[in-house]
Motif scaffolding. Structure first.
Motif, PDB file in Angstrom:
ATOM      1  N   ASN A  32      -4.564   6.901  13.706  1.00  0.00           N
ATOM      2  CA  ASN A  32      -4.261   7.611  12.368  1.00  0.00           C
ATOM      3  C   ASN A  32      -3.042   7.920  12.296  1.00  0.00           C
ATOM      4  O   ASN A  32      -2.396   7.705  11.588  1.00  0.00           O
ATOM      5  CB  ASN A  32      -5.155   8.892  12.028  1.00  0.00           C
ATOM      6  CG  ASN A  32      -6.399   8.258  11.391  1.00  0.00           C
ATOM      7  OD1 ASN A  32      -6.891   7.386  11.542  1.00  0.00           O
ATOM      8  ND2 ASN A  32      -7.905   8.857  11.637  1.00  0.00           N
ATOM      9  N   PHE A  33      -2.935   8.624  13.787  1.00  0.00           N
ATOM     10  CA  PHE A  33      -1.135   9.533  14.120  1.00  0.00           C
ATOM     11  C   PHE A  33      -0.093   7.357  13.789  1.00  0.00           C
ATOM     12  O   PHE A  33       0.951   7.728  13.607  1.00  0.00           O
ATOM     13  CB  PHE A  33      -1.462   9.688  15.261  1.00  0.00           C
ATOM     14  CG  PHE A  33      -0.410  10.931  14.821  1.00  0.00           C
ATOM     15  CD1 PHE A  33       0.258  12.038  14.866  1.00  0.00           C
ATOM     16  CD2 PHE A  33      -2.172  11.963  14.905  1.00  0.00           C
ATOM     17  CE1 PHE A  33       0.398  13.458  14.176  1.00  0.00           C
ATOM     18  CE2 PHE A  33      -1.946  12.756  15.158  1.00  0.00           C
ATOM     19  CZ  PHE A  33      -1.054  14.293  14.721  1.00  0.00           C
ATOM     20  N   ARG A  34      -0.465   6.472  14.300  1.00  0.00           N
ATOM     21  CA  ARG A  34       0.407   5.782  14.602  1.00  0.00           C
ATOM     22  C   ARG A  34      -0.006   4.602  13.343  1.00  0.00           C
ATOM     23  O   ARG A  34       1.442   4.160  12.810  1.00  0.00           O
ATOM     24  CB  ARG A  34      -0.591   4.469  15.554  1.00  0.00           C
ATOM     25  CG  ARG A  34      -0.350   4.797  17.084  1.00  0.00           C
ATOM     26  CD  ARG A  34      -0.869   3.463  17.919  1.00  0.00           C
ATOM     27  NE  ARG A  34      -1.627   3.239  17.755  1.00  0.00           N
ATOM     28  CZ  ARG A  34      -2.940   4.033  18.093  1.00  0.00           C
ATOM     29  NH1 ARG A  34      -2.117   5.038  19.163  1.00  0.00           N
ATOM     30  NH2 ARG A  34      -4.221   3.742  18.561  1.00  0.00           N
ATOM     31  N   SER A 206     -11.200   6.726   8.785  1.00  0.00           N
ATOM     32  CA  SER A 206     -10.485   6.428   9.577  1.00  0.00           C
ATOM     33  C   SER A 206     -10.065   5.003   9.650  1.00  0.00           C
ATOM     34  O   SER A 206      -9.196   4.110   9.443  1.00  0.00           O
ATOM     35  CB  SER A 206     -10.468   6.809  11.125  1.00  0.00           C
ATOM     36  OG  SER A 206     -10.381   8.400  11.174  1.00  0.00           O
ATOM     37  N   GLU A 207     -11.419   3.739  10.203  1.00  0.00           N
ATOM     38  CA  GLU A 207     -11.676   2.369  10.193  1.00  0.00           C
ATOM     39  C   GLU A 207     -11.026   1.528   8.460  1.00  0.00           C
ATOM     40  O   GLU A 207     -10.093   1.559   7.982  1.00  0.00           O
ATOM     41  CB  GLU A 207     -12.428   1.882  10.336  1.00  0.00           C
ATOM     42  CG  GLU A 207     -13.096   2.591  11.553  1.00  0.00           C
ATOM     43  CD  GLU A 207     -14.202   1.739  12.036  1.00  0.00           C
ATOM     44  OE1 GLU A 207     -15.088   1.520  11.293  1.00  0.00           O
ATOM     45  OE2 GLU A 207     -14.832   2.175  12.668  1.00  0.00           O
ATOM     46  N   LYS A 208     -11.394   2.252   7.384  1.00  0.00           N
ATOM     47  CA  LYS A 208     -11.015   1.834   6.305  1.00  0.00           C
ATOM     48  C   LYS A 208      -9.394   2.435   5.854  1.00  0.00           C
ATOM     49  O   LYS A 208      -8.805   1.647   5.401  1.00  0.00           O
ATOM     50  CB  LYS A 208     -11.126   2.599   4.765  1.00  0.00           C
ATOM     51  CG  LYS A 208     -13.035   2.528   4.936  1.00  0.00           C
ATOM     52  CD  LYS A 208     -13.994   3.003   3.512  1.00  0.00           C
ATOM     53  CE  LYS A 208     -15.109   2.145   3.729  1.00  0.00           C
ATOM     54  NZ  LYS A 208     -16.349   3.468   2.386  1.00  0.00           N
ATOM     55  N   TYR A 209      -9.244   3.217   6.318  1.00  0.00           N
ATOM     56  CA  TYR A 209      -7.222   3.553   6.540  1.00  0.00           C
ATOM     57  C   TYR A 209      -7.001   2.821   6.640  1.00  0.00           C
ATOM     58  O   TYR A 209      -5.566   2.419   6.423  1.00  0.00           O
ATOM     59  CB  TYR A 209      -7.178   5.214   6.917  1.00  0.00           C
ATOM     60  CG  TYR A 209      -6.161   6.038   6.841  1.00  0.00           C
ATOM     61  CD1 TYR A 209      -5.442   6.267   5.463  1.00  0.00           C
ATOM     62  CD2 TYR A 209      -5.722   5.948   8.098  1.00  0.00           C
ATOM     63  CE1 TYR A 209      -3.628   6.448   5.656  1.00  0.00           C
ATOM     64  CE2 TYR A 209      -4.030   6.395   7.994  1.00  0.00           C
ATOM     65  CZ  TYR A 209      -3.280   6.484   6.487  1.00  0.00           C
ATOM     66  OH  TYR A 209      -2.405   7.346   6.752  1.00  0.00           O
ATOM     67  N   GLN A 210      -6.984   2.106   8.480  1.00  0.00           N
ATOM     68  CA  GLN A 210      -6.486   1.846   8.824  1.00  0.00           C
ATOM     69  C   GLN A 210      -6.251   0.176   8.611  1.00  0.00           C
ATOM     70  O   GLN A 210      -5.478  -0.887   8.485  1.00  0.00           O
ATOM     71  CB  GLN A 210      -6.922   1.793  10.129  1.00  0.00           C
ATOM     72  CG  GLN A 210      -6.286   2.805  11.123  1.00  0.00           C
ATOM     73  CD  GLN A 210      -7.797   3.238  12.127  1.00  0.00           C
ATOM     74  OE1 GLN A 210      -8.173   2.628  12.258  1.00  0.00           O
ATOM     75  NE2 GLN A 210      -7.565   4.564  12.365  1.00  0.00           N
ATOM     76  N   ARG A 211      -7.665  -0.600   8.093  1.00  0.00           N
ATOM     77  CA  ARG A 211      -7.715  -1.659   7.408  1.00  0.00           C
ATOM     78  C   ARG A 211      -6.505  -1.905   6.202  1.00  0.00           C
ATOM     79  O   ARG A 211      -6.054  -3.029   5.884  1.00  0.00           O
ATOM     80  CB  ARG A 211      -8.829  -2.282   6.793  1.00  0.00           C
ATOM     81  CG  ARG A 211     -10.147  -2.106   7.956  1.00  0.00           C
ATOM     82  CD  ARG A 211     -11.116  -2.842   8.145  1.00  0.00           C
ATOM     83  NE  ARG A 211     -11.941  -2.395   6.794  1.00  0.00           N
ATOM     84  CZ  ARG A 211     -13.155  -1.507   7.088  1.00  0.00           C
ATOM     85  NH1 ARG A 211     -13.221  -1.246   8.236  1.00  0.00           N
ATOM     86  NH2 ARG A 211     -13.853  -1.074   6.057  1.00  0.00           N
TER      87      ARG A 211
END
Length: 225
Positions: A32-34, A206-211
């Motif tokens: 999430n930081f990245r 987090s996965e939704k955010y990164q996608r």
């Protein structure tokens, strides 16, 4: 072997389980930081923002690092809201509504947004309009980021919040201070349950955010090429 381990043989296994869950949480936070830095970079480069990049602090607690991400995400929310306000201020109401009309062609929306940013920035990049439309028209900010901020706040306020980011010392800080095995066992079980409950929801969000961020950054890279 500690006396508490003799009294409660499952404790060493619980410790390992706790360390494994802790590592999963840290891996998720690190990603999430990245992702947050990647989105901040896009906003800074193409939309004239000035969002500071963030870094995990391994000497700090889980809560301290949650607070760092929350602050960065809140700043991203603020910047996107400002972009929306600028659009509303500088566009005719009909043109502004087109930005949110799902029936309107995306290329037309991008052209409208780019025109506004050319005025705001003096000279906008070719991808400025596309990034703005993607952020304003998606649920990245309104739903995804808000959900993740809420979960990070919950994790920071939970029993996990006071645990050091560094795996080494986890047992000393949280487990080995207990003299009685019963106390230690209860703490272990409570900690494991807390990790399991928070981690499942946190990983999904987090996965939704990164996608969502990957969609934006992929479009930017395609435009550059």
């Amino acid at each position: 072997m500690a006396l508490s381990d003799l009294l409660y043989p499952d404790n060493p296994k619980r410790r390992q389980e706790l360390i494994h869950l802790h590592q999963e949480l840290l891996n998720c936070m690190s990603t999430n930081f990245r992702a947050t830095n990647e989105l901040a970079g896009v906003l800074n480069e193409h939309l004239g923002c000035n969002i500071t990049h963030i870094q995990m602090r391994e000497s700090s607690t889980v809560k301290a690092n949650c607070d760092i991400i929350i602050q960065a995400m809140s700043e991203i929310q603020h910047q996107v809201q400002k972009i929306d306000s600028d659009m509303k201020e500088k566009l005719e109401p009909v043109l502004y509504q087109k930005l949110y009309d799902i029936k309107e062609p995306e290329l037309e929306k991008i052209a409208i947004a780019h025109k506004v940013f050319s005025i705001i920035l003096g000279e906008a990049t070719s991808t400025a309009g596309m990034v703005a439309v993607k952020l304003l028209g998606s649920n990245l900010i309104t739903l995804t980021v808000s959900k993740l901020i809420s979960l990070l706040a919950q994790i920071g306020a939970s029993v996990l919040g006071g645990i050091s980011i560094t795996i080494l010392g986890l047992g000393i800080e949280m487990i080995l201070h207990a003299i009685l095995g019963a106390v230690e066992r209860n703490q272990l079980l409570a900690a494991v349950r807390s990790y399991e409950e928070h981690l499942a929801e946190f990983k999904a969000a987090s996965e939704k955010y990164q996608r969502a961020i990957h969609e934006v950054t992929s479009l930017v890279r395609q435009q550059v090429q």
